[in-house]
Design a protein around this motif. Structure first.
Motif, mmCIF file in Angstrom:
data_model
loop_
_atom_site.group_PDB
_atom_site.id
_atom_site.type_symbol
_atom_site.label_atom_id
_atom_site.label_comp_id
_atom_site.label_asym_id
_atom_site.label_seq_id
_atom_site.Cartn_x
_atom_site.Cartn_y
_atom_site.Cartn_z
ATOM 1 N N TRP A 47 -39.388 33.091 38.046
ATOM 2 C CA TRP A 47 -37.922 32.739 37.595
ATOM 3 C C TRP A 47 -37.166 33.757 37.056
ATOM 4 O O TRP A 47 -37.434 34.315 35.954
ATOM 5 C CB TRP A 47 -37.976 31.437 36.946
ATOM 6 N N GLY A 54 -34.667 25.105 34.692
ATOM 7 C CA GLY A 54 -35.400 26.447 35.503
ATOM 8 C C GLY A 54 -36.867 26.173 35.737
ATOM 9 O O GLY A 54 -37.188 25.218 36.174
ATOM 10 N N ALA A 55 -37.586 27.238 35.254
ATOM 11 C CA ALA A 55 -39.110 27.035 35.546
ATOM 12 C C ALA A 55 -39.841 26.402 34.331
ATOM 13 O O ALA A 55 -40.984 25.954 34.506
ATOM 14 C CB ALA A 55 -39.654 28.589 35.504
ATOM 15 N N ASN A 102 -41.016 30.960 46.814
ATOM 16 C CA ASN A 102 -40.954 31.587 45.540
ATOM 17 C C ASN A 102 -42.035 32.569 45.359
ATOM 18 O O ASN A 102 -41.891 33.551 44.529
ATOM 19 C CB ASN A 102 -41.197 30.269 44.384
#
Length: 273
Positions: free
Chosen positions: A9, A36-37, A114
């Motif tokens: 990320w 986020g992550a 990702n």
């Protein structure tokens, strides 16, 4: 033991975990409007978590992993094979992802892209299409242990796809809010685009500071924000206690090009107990 997120990320907080832990006030519940992550979620120990983001692909993945951990992890593992580590395969999956409404497929493809895409970036075009190029890595890592840990910890969490203003409305006394917004530009000429497809403007930066100060001063909910240390952010957070931390930038693909920059941790303390 520090826990890594299963997603790569941009702007992830793994390297700042200890600094953020130090400045987060004690509370029963941690609220994150920009999860986020999830590095802060993974490395803190609150009774409950409310974790939000405006990226529906991210939140759908988290909810699937929470509700069907074994199914999701076993299905995801099947994507991490040599035949999928080719540009043609990646572009085909990316195209299918952009055309699909199936939550399971999109969640599996999201993790695949990702790890196989360039630098772990998460970027969409103006039409909402994921457009990160192929990464050309030798053998992308399948984060099985990280997925399992996240799924177990997710039992204490509620994941929601909504704006930061909506998330602040859901925060209650007894909680602490940690905000990791898209960062303000280091300079007025910086190319400033949002990872979720709709820009987080300078007006948004100012509005976040206002809603944070109001939550702390009027509702008794302390708020910690991280951002670049600039003249602008120091003005925006004038009502907060400011601490400076140094952090390595991780966007550069060449490790030698990663410089340390100053970041601010701005704490709006609760005045009412």
């Amino acid at each position: 033991m520090k826990r890594r997120a299963f997603l790569k990320w941009a702007g992830g907080k793994y390297s700042l975990v200890e600094d953020i832990q130090r400045h987060l006030p004690p509370a029963r519940k941690l609220v994150e409007p920009f999860v986020g992550a999830g590095s802060i979620f993974l490395n803190t120990n609150y009774d409950q978590y409310l974790l939000a983001d405006i990226n529906p692909d991210l939140i759908n993945l988290y909810n699937l992993l929470k509700k069907q951990p074994n199914t999701y992890i076993s299905e995801a593992k099947r994507w991490f094979v040599a035949d999928n580590n080719r540009k043609e395969a990646y572009l085909s999956i990316r195209k299918q992802f952009n055309q699909s409404d199936d939550v399971m497929y999109r969640s599996l493809a999201f993790l695949y892209m990702n790890r196989f895409g360039f630098n772990g970036l998460c970027r969409y075009n103006k039409k909402g299409g994921f457009n990160v190029p192929f990464g050309s890595y030798k053998k992308p890592y399948f984060p099985e242990a990280e997925l399992e840990f996240f799924a177990e910890k997710a039992k204490k969490a509620t994941f929601v796809c909504q704006s930061y203003t909506e998330t602040f409305k859901r925060a209650r006394k007894g909680a602490v809010v940690y905000c990791d917004p898209p960062y303000a530009p280091l300079s007025t000429t910086a190319n400033f685009t949002s990872y979720a497809g709709n820009g987080f403007s300078l007006d948004d930066q100012a509005a976040l500071a206002d809603v944070s100060e109001t939550a702390a001063k009027k509702r008794g909910i302390p708020v910690l924000i991280s951002n670049h240390d600039t003249t602008l952010t120091r003005r925006l957070y004038h009502g907060a206690t400011l601490n400076v931390v140094k952090v390595k930038r991780t966007i550069s693909r060449n490790g030698n090009g990663r410089n340390k920059v100053d970041e601010l941790l701005a704490l709006y303390s609760s005045d009412c107990n």
